[in-house]
Enzyme design. Sequence first.
Site, PDB file in Angstrom:
ATOM      1  N   SER A  52       0.859  -1.181   0.000  1.00 12.76           N
ATOM      2  CA  SER A  52       0.000   0.000   0.000  1.00 12.76           C
ATOM      3  C   SER A  52       0.897   1.234   0.000  1.00 12.76           C
ATOM      4  O   SER A  52       1.734   1.381  -0.886  1.00 12.76           O
ATOM      5  CB  SER A  52      -0.961  -0.029   1.195  1.00 12.76           C
ATOM      6  OG  SER A  52      -1.891   1.029   1.111  1.00 12.76           O
ATOM      7  N   THR A  53       0.773   2.109   1.001  1.00 15.84           N
ATOM      8  CA  THR A  53       1.527   3.361   1.019  1.00 15.84           C
ATOM      9  C   THR A  53       3.034   3.105   0.934  1.00 15.84           C
ATOM     10  O   THR A  53       3.584   2.370   1.737  1.00 15.84           O
ATOM     11  CB  THR A  53       1.216   4.147   2.303  1.00 15.84           C
ATOM     12  OG1 THR A  53      -0.204   4.241   2.465  1.00 15.84           O
ATOM     13  CG2 THR A  53       1.820   5.532   2.237  1.00 15.84           C
ATOM     14  N   HIS A  55      -2.468  -1.122  -3.461  1.00 10.48           N
ATOM     15  CA  HIS A  55      -3.633  -0.255  -3.294  1.00 10.48           C
ATOM     16  C   HIS A  55      -3.471   0.978  -4.183  1.00 10.48           C
ATOM     17  O   HIS A  55      -2.589   1.806  -3.958  1.00 10.48           O
ATOM     18  CB  HIS A  55      -3.783   0.188  -1.838  1.00 10.48           C
ATOM     19  CG  HIS A  55      -4.097  -0.935  -0.896  1.00 10.48           C
ATOM     20  ND1 HIS A  55      -3.911  -0.834   0.464  1.00 10.48           N
ATOM     21  CD2 HIS A  55      -4.606  -2.173  -1.114  1.00 10.48           C
ATOM     22  CE1 HIS A  55      -4.287  -1.952   1.045  1.00 10.48           C
ATOM     23  NE2 HIS A  55      -4.709  -2.800   0.104  1.00 10.48           N
ATOM     24  N   MET A  79      -0.150   0.944   5.215  1.00  8.08           N
ATOM     25  CA  MET A  79      -0.910   1.185   6.440  1.00  8.08           C
ATOM     26  C   MET A  79      -2.027   0.164   6.563  1.00  8.08           C
ATOM     27  O   MET A  79      -2.646  -0.224   5.569  1.00  8.08           O
ATOM     28  CB  MET A  79      -1.500   2.593   6.410  1.00  8.08           C
ATOM     29  CG  MET A  79      -2.134   3.029   7.723  1.00  8.08           C
ATOM     30  SD  MET A  79      -0.865   3.332   8.962  1.00  8.08           S
ATOM     31  CE  MET A  79      -1.886   3.832  10.352  1.00  8.08           C
ATOM     32  N   ASP A  87      -4.554  -5.069   5.802  1.00  2.00           N
ATOM     33  CA  ASP A  87      -5.064  -5.800   4.644  1.00  2.00           C
ATOM     34  C   ASP A  87      -4.086  -6.896   4.225  1.00  2.00           C
ATOM     35  O   ASP A  87      -2.923  -6.614   3.952  1.00  2.00           O
ATOM     36  CB  ASP A  87      -5.289  -4.835   3.474  1.00  2.00           C
ATOM     37  CG  ASP A  87      -5.957  -5.502   2.283  1.00  2.00           C
ATOM     38  OD1 ASP A  87      -6.785  -6.421   2.506  1.00  2.00           O
ATOM     39  OD2 ASP A  87      -5.661  -5.123   1.136  1.00  2.00           O
TER      40      ASP A  87
END
Length: 377
Positions: free
Chosen positions: A191-192, A217, A310, A313
Amino acid sequence: MAKIKVVVVDDSALVRSLLSEIINRQPDMECVGTAADPLQAREVIRERNPDVITLDVEMPKMDGLEFLARLMRLRPTPVVMVSTLTEQGAETTLRALELGAVDFVAKPRIGVASGLQQLADDIVDKIRIAAKAHVRRPAAVTPASATATAAASSGAASASVRSGALGGSPPPAPATPIRLSTEKVICIGASTGGTEAIKEILMQLPADAPAVVITQHMPPGFTASFAARLDSLCRIRVSEARDGERILPGHAYIAPGGNQFSIARSGANYVAVVDDSPPVNRHKPSVEVLFRSCARVLGPNAIGVMLTGMGADGAEAMKEMRDAGAYNIAQDEASCVVFGMPKMAIQAGAVHAVLPLKDIARAIMERVAAAGVRHRI
């Protein structure tokens, strides 16, 4: 608890007003200043010392990327980019992430006021994440490189990189002698901060590496540019996953933004499944969806990798992968932009090894080599 101090930089007075209002509605953050261009922004940032900056990509007087490059070189600060949802905007956003931006928000081209209000939760979530992110100075960042476009994403450039043109040899592959198993599949969730982490891993893989399936993501409209950019830089071929296509060695498949991506078996082959099923853990695509299918379909033939991001998931599904016989790696805290998803996977008991980003590709290929040769046509 001290509030997160945010400076908004955007040439649109309407957007500045809307973002300020959205930020000031939150009990844990405050818009401490705004600027209409990078020249004003320098003074506001110097005076207000913000924790996070939101920055428009398209700015007067100085290109947003050039300003970002200078900021990261002289005063590294968490930045959330505000991008337009266009092909050019997607390529510029990816360049901003390379330059050190933590994340981005895609503002609509029409209906900006209503669109930003609809994105309010997403905007403030990204600001909160950015406030906790580890920001580093990118290597060799210059204003000239900041304004470069993603033109290298063309097929010709991709072929040149693979053949060692475009300024010398392609990225070094791991030195360990490799005996490949085409049964193995590398399964990556991020993600991030993940776009740069994924790039670093894929650029180290040899052309005949096992197939790679990836959920990052990312919203619709950005994953095609992300895949094209990676394809121009890597030995393996990189593309958005398409429903029903065969998962092949030497290829990486990226979950399309706004869709769920999983894998299935069709006879002797692995195939991609791309569908419009609902979000999982608020995400679409979701790492949980991909990893759960990897546990079910691949079992011990999977190598799982959880990268920076973050939240949680994919953590539970990664534990399912381990229980099914997969070997799993998590990125370590020191090299993560946000140590959320890897931390949760570690706490879930899903991980065999915790490694710095720079060592993950080598560890993957050593694991593949140790598995021996099992060819599948």
